[in-house]
Design a protein around this motif. Sequence first.
Motif, PDB file in Angstrom:
ATOM      1  N   PRO A   4      -0.674 -10.592  -1.185  1.00 15.50           N
ATOM      2  CA  PRO A   4      -0.146 -11.829  -1.763  1.00 15.50           C
ATOM      3  C   PRO A   4       0.823 -12.489  -0.784  1.00 15.50           C
ATOM      4  O   PRO A   4       1.723 -11.840  -0.255  1.00 15.50           O
ATOM      5  N   LEU A   5       0.617 -13.769  -0.543  1.00 15.10           N
ATOM      6  CA  LEU A   5       1.486 -14.518   0.363  1.00 15.10           C
ATOM      7  C   LEU A   5       2.598 -15.246  -0.388  1.00 15.10           C
ATOM      8  O   LEU A   5       3.761 -15.202   0.009  1.00 15.10           O
ATOM      9  N   SER A   6       2.225 -15.932  -1.459  1.00 13.67           N
ATOM     10  CA  SER A   6       3.220 -16.721  -2.178  1.00 13.67           C
ATOM     11  C   SER A   6       2.706 -17.078  -3.558  1.00 13.67           C
ATOM     12  O   SER A   6       1.502 -17.003  -3.839  1.00 13.67           O
TER      13      SER A   6
ATOM     14  N   PHE B   4       7.555 -16.512  -5.536  1.00  8.63           N
ATOM     15  CA  PHE B   4       7.310 -15.344  -4.687  1.00  8.63           C
ATOM     16  C   PHE B   4       6.956 -15.861  -3.304  1.00  8.63           C
ATOM     17  O   PHE B   4       6.083 -16.725  -3.150  1.00  8.63           O
ATOM     18  N   SER B   5       7.647 -15.372  -2.279  1.00  7.85           N
ATOM     19  CA  SER B   5       7.352 -15.778  -0.908  1.00  7.85           C
ATOM     20  C   SER B   5       7.301 -14.532  -0.021  1.00  7.85           C
ATOM     21  O   SER B   5       7.817 -13.471  -0.392  1.00  7.85           O
ATOM     22  N   SER B   6       6.690 -14.676   1.150  1.00 10.66           N
ATOM     23  CA  SER B   6       6.558 -13.513   2.034  1.00 10.66           C
ATOM     24  C   SER B   6       6.486 -13.957   3.485  1.00 10.66           C
ATOM     25  O   SER B   6       6.239 -15.134   3.794  1.00 10.66           O
ATOM     26  N   SER B   7       6.698 -13.004   4.374  1.00  9.75           N
ATOM     27  CA  SER B   7       6.489 -13.209   5.810  1.00  9.75           C
ATOM     28  C   SER B   7       5.768 -11.985   6.353  1.00  9.75           C
ATOM     29  O   SER B   7       5.940 -10.867   5.860  1.00  9.75           O
ATOM     30  N   ILE B   8       4.937 -12.210   7.370  1.00 12.82           N
ATOM     31  CA  ILE B   8       4.193 -11.127   8.025  1.00 12.82           C
ATOM     32  C   ILE B   8       4.433 -11.252   9.521  1.00 12.82           C
ATOM     33  O   ILE B   8       4.160 -12.306  10.112  1.00 12.82           O
TER      34      ILE B   8
ATOM     35  N   ARG C  85       7.477  -8.677   4.486  1.00 11.90           N
ATOM     36  CA  ARG C  85       8.707  -8.849   3.719  1.00 11.90           C
ATOM     37  C   ARG C  85       8.462  -9.856   2.604  1.00 11.90           C
ATOM     38  O   ARG C  85       7.775 -10.872   2.808  1.00 11.90           O
ATOM     39  N   THR C  86       9.059  -9.608   1.439  1.00 11.32           N
ATOM     40  CA  THR C  86       8.870 -10.495   0.299  1.00 11.32           C
ATOM     41  C   THR C  86      10.215 -10.867  -0.327  1.00 11.32           C
ATOM     42  O   THR C  86      11.227 -10.178  -0.133  1.00 11.32           O
TER      43      THR C  86
ATOM     44  N   GLN D 231      10.403  -4.677   1.659  1.00 11.90           N
ATOM     45  CA  GLN D 231       9.774  -4.648   2.972  1.00 11.90           C
ATOM     46  C   GLN D 231       8.853  -3.438   3.061  1.00 11.90           C
ATOM     47  O   GLN D 231       9.183  -2.356   2.569  1.00 11.90           O
ATOM     48  N   ARG D 232       7.688  -3.623   3.688  1.00 12.33           N
ATOM     49  CA  ARG D 232       6.761  -2.529   3.917  1.00 12.33           C
ATOM     50  C   ARG D 232       6.204  -2.621   5.339  1.00 12.33           C
ATOM     51  O   ARG D 232       6.014  -3.713   5.876  1.00 12.33           O
ATOM     52  N   LEU D 233       5.946  -1.443   5.936  1.00  9.71           N
ATOM     53  CA  LEU D 233       5.227  -1.364   7.207  1.00  9.71           C
ATOM     54  C   LEU D 233       3.758  -1.127   6.901  1.00  9.71           C
ATOM     55  O   LEU D 233       3.412  -0.211   6.131  1.00  9.71           O
ATOM     56  N   LEU D 234       2.889  -1.934   7.483  1.00 10.37           N
ATOM     57  CA  LEU D 234       1.458  -1.838   7.234  1.00 10.37           C
ATOM     58  C   LEU D 234       0.770  -1.294   8.479  1.00 10.37           C
ATOM     59  O   LEU D 234       0.846  -1.900   9.560  1.00 10.37           O
ATOM     60  N   THR D 235       0.107  -0.153   8.320  1.00 12.50           N
ATOM     61  CA  THR D 235      -0.489   0.550   9.460  1.00 12.50           C
ATOM     62  C   THR D 235      -1.980   0.758   9.208  1.00 12.50           C
ATOM     63  O   THR D 235      -2.394   1.083   8.085  1.00 12.50           O
TER      64      THR D 235
END
Length: 239
Positions: free
Chosen positions: A126-128, A155-159, A175-176, A212-216
């Motif tokens: 989800p972006l926003s 709801f907002s986010s950054s990648i 980050r959201t 915040q999450r790390l995506l691997t």
Amino acid sequence: MLKSTPEPAESKQGCTTDRQLCIELVAQTKEAPPILRIQPAAGQGPDAQLELRNLQTDALWDNRRSLTLWPYALRLAATDQGVMVGVREDVSTMYSGGGGSFSTLRLLQIYPKGSGFEMREVLALPLSSSLMIRACFSERDFADRRGACHDEYSFSSSIKLDRSVAAGFPRLIYRTRATSFPGPVSRSRDSLGKRLRKKDIATAVDQACTFQRLLTRQPDSGVYAPDKPMPACEEYLEP
């Protein structure tokens, strides 16, 4: 970074600044799924044309759903790993007294196989979102709500790329931020009839959905997964 280039209304195209790679999203018709066309620079390999069957829905062709290119492309270090591109899916809906919009990123890895190309979806995030729910139906409602007639959710986010990763597939930092107004309202409870105080007329940050999450990339499946489970956040992310 992809830079948009003029195209007909049914086609959306972006190219890297060095024009070594162009990506085109073609809407086609109701009977056929959208197409993602990958166009390397001359002499850098053949074009790839791939159908986005998972994004073929009737709603795509009305004003409630649309697709656009994510303005970034990740060219992977090894030639056989290909490139990762994104498609942004935007959905809007109407409520009694309000409405909502929701955006989702679908990250796709496109890689060479044999004489052609294959594609896999490696991430959906989800972006926003932005929702406005409920309204004042009487002067008393307006007075009780101090003029704040709608419950609002955002709801907002950054990648971003994790710059500490120097080799292999990129790792992403997600980050959201989620907020509601007036105060910590909830879609599961009817807030009309509640007399608001002056201190209630404020934007509240939802700490559970601000994270915040790390995506691997997972080597067995090729898809991206977070370092910790992500909260559902239905209040913000469900139509």
